[in-house]
Write a protein that holds these residues in place. Structure first.
Motif, PDB file in Angstrom:
ATOM      1  N   PHE A   1       0.714  -1.129  -0.061  1.00 43.86           N
ATOM      2  CA  PHE A   1       0.089   0.001   0.011  1.00 43.86           C
ATOM      3  C   PHE A   1       0.995   1.361  -0.034  1.00 43.86           C
ATOM      4  CE2 PHE A   1      -2.405   3.389   2.013  1.00 43.86           C
ATOM      5  CZ  PHE A   1      -3.505   3.542   1.415  1.00 43.86           C
ATOM      6  N   ALA A   2       1.969   1.337   0.942  1.00 44.65           N
ATOM      7  CA  ALA A   2       2.756   2.310   0.718  1.00 44.65           C
ATOM      8  C   ALA A   2       3.379   2.652  -0.447  1.00 44.65           C
ATOM      9  CB  ALA A   2       3.953   2.244   1.892  1.00 44.65           C
TER      10      ALA A   2
ATOM     11  N   VAL B   1      -2.480   3.751 -10.720  1.00 46.63           N
ATOM     12  CA  VAL B   1      -2.204   2.930  -9.885  1.00 46.63           C
ATOM     13  C   VAL B   1      -3.184   1.580  -9.897  1.00 46.63           C
ATOM     14  CG1 VAL B   1      -1.366   1.857  -7.622  1.00 46.63           C
ATOM     15  CG2 VAL B   1      -0.568   4.054  -8.393  1.00 46.63           C
ATOM     16  N   VAL B   2      -2.854   0.395  -9.966  1.00 44.68           N
ATOM     17  CA  VAL B   2      -3.638  -0.668  -9.958  1.00 44.68           C
ATOM     18  C   VAL B   2      -3.672  -1.502  -8.472  1.00 44.68           C
ATOM     19  CG1 VAL B   2      -4.505  -2.930 -10.676  1.00 44.68           C
ATOM     20  CG2 VAL B   2      -3.760  -1.303 -12.432  1.00 44.68           C
ATOM     21  N   VAL B   3      -4.461  -1.152  -7.559  1.00 51.11           N
ATOM     22  CA  VAL B   3      -4.459  -1.893  -6.135  1.00 51.11           C
ATOM     23  C   VAL B   3      -4.877  -3.275  -6.268  1.00 51.11           C
ATOM     24  CG1 VAL B   3      -5.041  -1.732  -3.745  1.00 51.11           C
ATOM     25  CG2 VAL B   3      -4.547   0.314  -5.270  1.00 51.11           C
ATOM     26  N   ASN B   4      -4.420  -4.335  -5.763  1.00 50.74           N
ATOM     27  CA  ASN B   4      -4.659  -5.648  -5.640  1.00 50.74           C
ATOM     28  C   ASN B   4      -4.724  -6.364  -4.291  1.00 50.74           C
ATOM     29  OD1 ASN B   4      -2.789  -8.456  -6.100  1.00 50.74           O
ATOM     30  ND2 ASN B   4      -4.711  -8.550  -6.712  1.00 50.74           N
ATOM     31  N   GLY B   5      -5.604  -7.302  -4.168  1.00 51.26           N
ATOM     32  CA  GLY B   5      -5.788  -7.805  -3.007  1.00 51.26           C
ATOM     33  C   GLY B   5      -6.631  -9.160  -3.193  1.00 51.26           C
ATOM     34  N   ARG B   6      -6.747  -9.997  -2.453  1.00 46.25           N
ATOM     35  CA  ARG B   6      -7.696 -11.208  -2.662  1.00 46.25           C
ATOM     36  C   ARG B   6      -9.132 -10.772  -2.302  1.00 46.25           C
ATOM     37  NH1 ARG B   6      -4.838 -15.655   0.626  1.00 46.25           N
ATOM     38  NH2 ARG B   6      -4.826 -13.814   2.305  1.00 46.25           N
ATOM     39  N   ASP B   7      -9.403 -10.027  -1.230  1.00 48.13           N
ATOM     40  CA  ASP B   7     -10.871  -9.781  -1.068  1.00 48.13           C
ATOM     41  C   ASP B   7     -11.180  -8.319  -1.601  1.00 48.13           C
ATOM     42  OD1 ASP B   7     -13.077  -9.964   1.155  1.00 48.13           O
ATOM     43  OD2 ASP B   7     -12.526  -7.723   1.156  1.00 48.13           O
TER      44      ASP B   7
ATOM     45  N   GLN C   1     -13.583  -6.227  -1.039  1.00 50.36           N
ATOM     46  CA  GLN C   1     -14.248  -5.264  -0.179  1.00 50.36           C
ATOM     47  C   GLN C   1     -12.666  -4.688   0.441  1.00 50.36           C
ATOM     48  OE1 GLN C   1     -16.694  -6.378   2.990  1.00 50.36           O
ATOM     49  NE2 GLN C   1     -16.919  -4.289   3.987  1.00 50.36           N
ATOM     50  N   ALA C   2     -11.684  -5.209   0.678  1.00 50.53           N
ATOM     51  CA  ALA C   2     -10.527  -4.840   1.265  1.00 50.53           C
ATOM     52  C   ALA C   2     -10.008  -3.982  -0.021  1.00 50.53           C
ATOM     53  CB  ALA C   2      -9.812  -5.686   1.786  1.00 50.53           C
ATOM     54  N   THR C   3      -9.948  -4.527  -0.935  1.00 51.72           N
ATOM     55  CA  THR C   3      -9.206  -3.919  -2.225  1.00 51.72           C
ATOM     56  C   THR C   3      -9.858  -2.735  -2.434  1.00 51.72           C
ATOM     57  OG1 THR C   3      -8.647  -6.043  -2.908  1.00 51.72           O
ATOM     58  CG2 THR C   3      -8.164  -4.472  -4.682  1.00 51.72           C
ATOM     59  N   ALA C   4     -10.975  -2.470  -2.417  1.00 49.10           N
ATOM     60  CA  ALA C   4     -11.998  -1.240  -2.887  1.00 49.10           C
ATOM     61  C   ALA C   4     -11.467  -0.317  -1.828  1.00 49.10           C
ATOM     62  CB  ALA C   4     -13.294  -1.609  -2.922  1.00 49.10           C
ATOM     63  N   ALA C   5     -11.536  -0.940  -0.497  1.00 56.20           N
ATOM     64  CA  ALA C   5     -11.394   0.158   0.679  1.00 56.20           C
ATOM     65  C   ALA C   5      -9.954   0.706   0.490  1.00 56.20           C
ATOM     66  CB  ALA C   5     -11.459  -0.655   1.947  1.00 56.20           C
TER      67      ALA C   5
ATOM     68  N   GLU D   1      -5.547   8.599 -10.091  1.00 56.11           N
ATOM     69  CA  GLU D   1      -6.100   7.731 -11.057  1.00 56.11           C
ATOM     70  C   GLU D   1      -5.986   6.484 -10.457  1.00 56.11           C
ATOM     71  OE1 GLU D   1      -6.172   8.123 -15.084  1.00 56.11           O
ATOM     72  OE2 GLU D   1      -5.124  10.175 -14.933  1.00 56.11           O
ATOM     73  N   GLY D   2      -6.845   5.494 -10.352  1.00 52.63           N
ATOM     74  CA  GLY D   2      -6.424   4.291  -9.598  1.00 52.63           C
ATOM     75  C   GLY D   2      -7.759   3.307 -10.206  1.00 52.63           C
ATOM     76  N   LEU D   3      -7.300   1.896 -10.079  1.00 53.83           N
ATOM     77  CA  LEU D   3      -8.248   0.764 -10.170  1.00 53.83           C
ATOM     78  C   LEU D   3      -8.004  -0.139  -9.157  1.00 53.83           C
ATOM     79  CD1 LEU D   3     -10.233  -0.269 -12.164  1.00 53.83           C
ATOM     80  CD2 LEU D   3      -8.159  -1.419 -13.504  1.00 53.83           C
ATOM     81  N   ALA D   4      -8.865  -0.727  -8.487  1.00 56.72           N
ATOM     82  CA  ALA D   4      -9.048  -1.927  -7.623  1.00 56.72           C
ATOM     83  C   ALA D   4      -9.302  -3.214  -8.441  1.00 56.72           C
ATOM     84  CB  ALA D   4      -9.958  -1.638  -6.529  1.00 56.72           C
TER      85      ALA D   4
END
Length: 264
Positions: A21-22, A34-40, A42-46, A59-62
């Motif tokens: 995240f940092a 930035v494309v943010v990624n996680g398995r969950d 809800q957590a990724t959108a948050a 600008e970003g995308l989950a």
């Protein structure tokens, strides 16, 4: 120093918290989408919402996907077909005696920590090379060089990342694409902070005392005498993603506070 990443798309895997995240925040501050990624999901959108609060106008995308599987890697590539920057940060660990680690644990850590980077680099690097610019970064660990006896399988995956990073850098030679590994040492991520808080409560001492004892007893070679922050590690990641780092490739760059006792 040229650190403008506007018009660049950066994927940071495992970026809902901690170093990932940092790094996502720092790349967004430099102008990257930035494309943010996680398995969950809800957590990724948050995490993306939090990033946008920290970096107004970012600008970003989950994209929620389990990158420890081939299907998860394929889902990410389908959602984001092109990237200029790939930060292979996703990783898992667990303490377990070496001779008690079953096959499934060896394979699970290898799939997440190594094969995620293999699959995504294979998907994105050809496009980077064709466009004559790109950055791939593997977030390894000082455990790649000093295998922790309590997590041999984790250390093995981190060493494998160094070999993979160097091999991919050789593959991309002369194309304008760089591939590097960043090696954090003990870092005060959310998970580590929770661990320290629990130990402090159990022992009736402060978190600072627990941290100092950990460094003294487990990482006595540390030159900074403390845990690094995720932001300190992210600064190195952002640098090697920047145009300013165009002459750095195939390197293993330590952000370990001097834990590894080596001059190079």
């Amino acid at each position: 120093m040229d650190i403008d990443l506007s018009r660049r798309t950066a994927i940071v895997t495992g970026s809902t918290a901690g170093i990932g995240f940092a790094a996502a925040v720092e790349l967004a501050r430099l102008g990257a989408r930035v494309v943010v990624n996680g398995r969950d999901a809800q957590a990724t959108a948050a995490a993306l919402d939090r990033l946008r609060r920290l970096v107004p106008g970012a600008e970003g995308l989950a994209v929620a996907a389990d990158l420890g599987t081939a299907a998860g890697a394929a889902a990410l590539v389908e959602a984001v077909p092109k990237a200029d920057i790939l930060v292979n940060n996703v990783g898992i660990y667990e303490p377990k005696p070496a001779l008690e680690i079953p096959d499934e644990d060896w394979m699970r850590l290898f799939e997440v920590n190594v094969m995620s980077g293999v699959r995504l680099s294979r998907a994105y690097m050809p496009g980077m090379m064709a466009r004559r610019w790109g950055r791939v970064v593997f977030v390894s660990s000082e455990s790649a060089l000093q295998i922790p006896v309590e997590m041999v399988h984790y250390g093995l995956t981190k060493t494998a990342q160094l070999a993979l990073s160097r091999g991919l850098a050789e593959t991309a030679a002369g194309t304008g694409v760089t591939v590097n590994a960043v090696l954090p040492g003990p870092t005060r991520t959310e998970g580590v902070r929770g661990f320290l808080a629990k130990m402090a409560a159990d022992q009736g001492v402060t978190e600072a005392e627990v941290e100092a004892a950990f460094i003294r007893e487990n990482r006595p070679s540390s030159l900074i005498g403390r845990f690094a922050t995720p932001e300190e590690v992210a600064a190195m990641i952002a640098y090697v993603c920047s145009p300013a780092a165009s002459a750095t490739s195939g390197a293993a760059l330590r952000v370990d506070g001097g834990v590894v006792r080596a001059a190079a």
